[in-house]
Design a protein around this motif. Structure first.
Motif, mmCIF file in Angstrom:
data_model
loop_
_atom_site.group_PDB
_atom_site.id
_atom_site.type_symbol
_atom_site.label_atom_id
_atom_site.label_comp_id
_atom_site.label_asym_id
_atom_site.label_seq_id
_atom_site.Cartn_x
_atom_site.Cartn_y
_atom_site.Cartn_z
ATOM 1 N N ALA B 13 0.843 -1.210 0.000
ATOM 2 C CA ALA B 13 0.000 0.000 0.000
ATOM 3 C C ALA B 13 0.871 1.250 0.000
ATOM 4 O O ALA B 13 0.554 2.234 -0.685
ATOM 5 C CB ALA B 13 -0.904 -0.010 1.227
ATOM 6 N N ASP B 16 2.256 2.174 -3.458
ATOM 7 C CA ASP B 16 1.356 2.809 -4.437
ATOM 8 C C ASP B 16 1.701 4.291 -4.602
ATOM 9 O O ASP B 16 1.664 4.826 -5.700
ATOM 10 C CB ASP B 16 -0.112 2.674 -3.979
ATOM 11 N N ARG B 22 0.943 9.007 4.491
ATOM 12 C CA ARG B 22 -0.352 8.311 4.564
ATOM 13 C C ARG B 22 -0.857 8.292 6.008
ATOM 14 O O ARG B 22 -0.074 8.258 6.943
ATOM 15 C CB ARG B 22 -0.197 6.847 4.082
ATOM 16 N N ASP B 26 -6.481 5.550 6.406
ATOM 17 C CA ASP B 26 -6.370 5.457 4.949
ATOM 18 C C ASP B 26 -5.690 4.125 4.552
ATOM 19 O O ASP B 26 -6.152 3.406 3.658
ATOM 20 C CB ASP B 26 -5.580 6.702 4.508
ATOM 21 N N ILE B 27 -4.621 3.764 5.279
ATOM 22 C CA ILE B 27 -3.923 2.490 4.999
ATOM 23 C C ILE B 27 -4.837 1.320 5.355
ATOM 24 O O ILE B 27 -4.886 0.317 4.639
ATOM 25 C CB ILE B 27 -2.597 2.391 5.799
ATOM 26 N N ARG B 29 -8.006 1.226 5.163
ATOM 27 C CA ARG B 29 -9.029 1.045 4.113
ATOM 28 C C ARG B 29 -8.441 0.434 2.845
ATOM 29 O O ARG B 29 -9.056 -0.431 2.232
ATOM 30 C CB ARG B 29 -9.675 2.397 3.785
ATOM 31 N N SER B 30 -7.241 0.852 2.495
ATOM 32 C CA SER B 30 -6.672 0.308 1.258
ATOM 33 C C SER B 30 -6.185 -1.130 1.414
ATOM 34 O O SER B 30 -6.121 -1.865 0.438
ATOM 35 C CB SER B 30 -5.576 1.219 0.707
ATOM 36 N N THR B 31 -5.844 -1.535 2.626
ATOM 37 C CA THR B 31 -5.372 -2.920 2.824
ATOM 38 C C THR B 31 -6.474 -3.843 3.361
ATOM 39 O O THR B 31 -6.353 -5.059 3.276
ATOM 40 C CB THR B 31 -4.211 -2.964 3.841
#
Lengths: 170, 100
Positions: B13, B16, B22, B26-27, B29-31
């Motif tokens: 993540a 990206d 970050r 936020d991390i 949610r993306s992972t």
């Protein structure tokens, strides 16, 4: 702010307050992020997960601190710390040996009245050493406390031994 | 340092947007990782100097937010580990395909 969200924040806040100082920054980071979690129930789940993470981190920090303290308490350090105490005990024993030698010499002296043996025993082997120990402890207590504790412990042992001895030989 | 699948996910993540700061949520949610899994990973990465952290004041009167970014060492380590992990996975997939 809803009740669920407020409760979640309070729980996590309380946990942060009771965690080690090194962990508190991370706790505050987790707490702040909970404000951005959309739903209330998700915020509660976030707080619970954060509490678990903080708990694990706090335990590992505490264990590391304990490990460091245990390493500092090495055998070498203990021996170094005990040296003055053992010196005090040794000095007390040497003094007691001199008293015993004096008593023995007295017993073999031609002018000594054997009827006074019991009194001489009590004076030379108990009263004289105990008085000397007490004087030594009082003189050294402020300047060389550990050394004085060594002498004091020898004195206590001697008096206990004497009491037991006299009680059993009455 | 042995890395778990979740740690690889976090590193991926970060890769990206490698230069951007970050936020934790936020991390997450993306992972798809929960806070209880994500933060121990972030803490470990920061302790190994693979991750740098900073506080950002977004709104006046509000507490600051913690931000994370890979360090130079972290960036090269992340690339290496993610590549190795993906290579391992594609090898496993190929083996699985050959068996069936």
């Amino acid at each position: 702010m809803s009740l669920i969200r407020r409760t979640a924040s309070r729980w996590l806040g309380a946990m942060i307050r009771y965690s080690p100082v090194q962990c508190q920054d991370w706790g505050h980071a987790m707490l702040r992020e909970s404000d951005f979690v959309e739903s209330n129930w998700s915020a509660l789940r976030w707080a619970l997960g954060s509490m678990a993470a903080l708990c694990r981190y706090s335990i590992s920090v505490e264990l590391n601190a304990l490990d460091r303290k245990c390493r500092e308490l090495s055998v070498k350090r203990i021996v170094r710390g005990l040296r003055p105490l053992l010196s005090g005990v040794a000095v007390a024993l040497i003094f007691l040996s001199i008293c015993i030698a004096a008593f023995s010499a007295l017993l073999h002296a031609s002018w000594f009245d054997q009827a006074q043996q019991r009194l001489a025993d009590r004076v030379l082997i108990v009263a004289v050493p105990e008085t000397a120990y007490l004087a030594g402890v009082m003189a050294l207590w402020r300047r060389r406390k550990t050394f004085a504790v060594g002498i004091l412990s020898s004195g206590v042992l001697l008096i206990v031994h004497a009491i037991v001895h006299f009680a059993s030989h009455m | 340092m042995r890395l778990s699948r979740q740690t690889i996910q976090v590193l991926d993540a970060f890769l990206d947007t490698p230069t951007e700061w970050r936020y934790g949520y936020d991390i997450s949610r993306s992972t798809g990782l929960k806070s209880g899994t994500l933060y121990p990973i972030l803490i470990r990465l920061a302790e190994h100097k693979l991750l740098e952290t900073s506080w950002e004041t977004t709104e006046a009167g509000k507490p600051p937010r913690h931000m994370y970014r890979l360090t130079r060492k972290g960036l090269s380590s992340a690339k290496e580990h993610v590549r190795a992990y993906n290579a391992g996975r594609s090898q496993q997939t190929a083996l699985g395909g050959a068996k069936s």
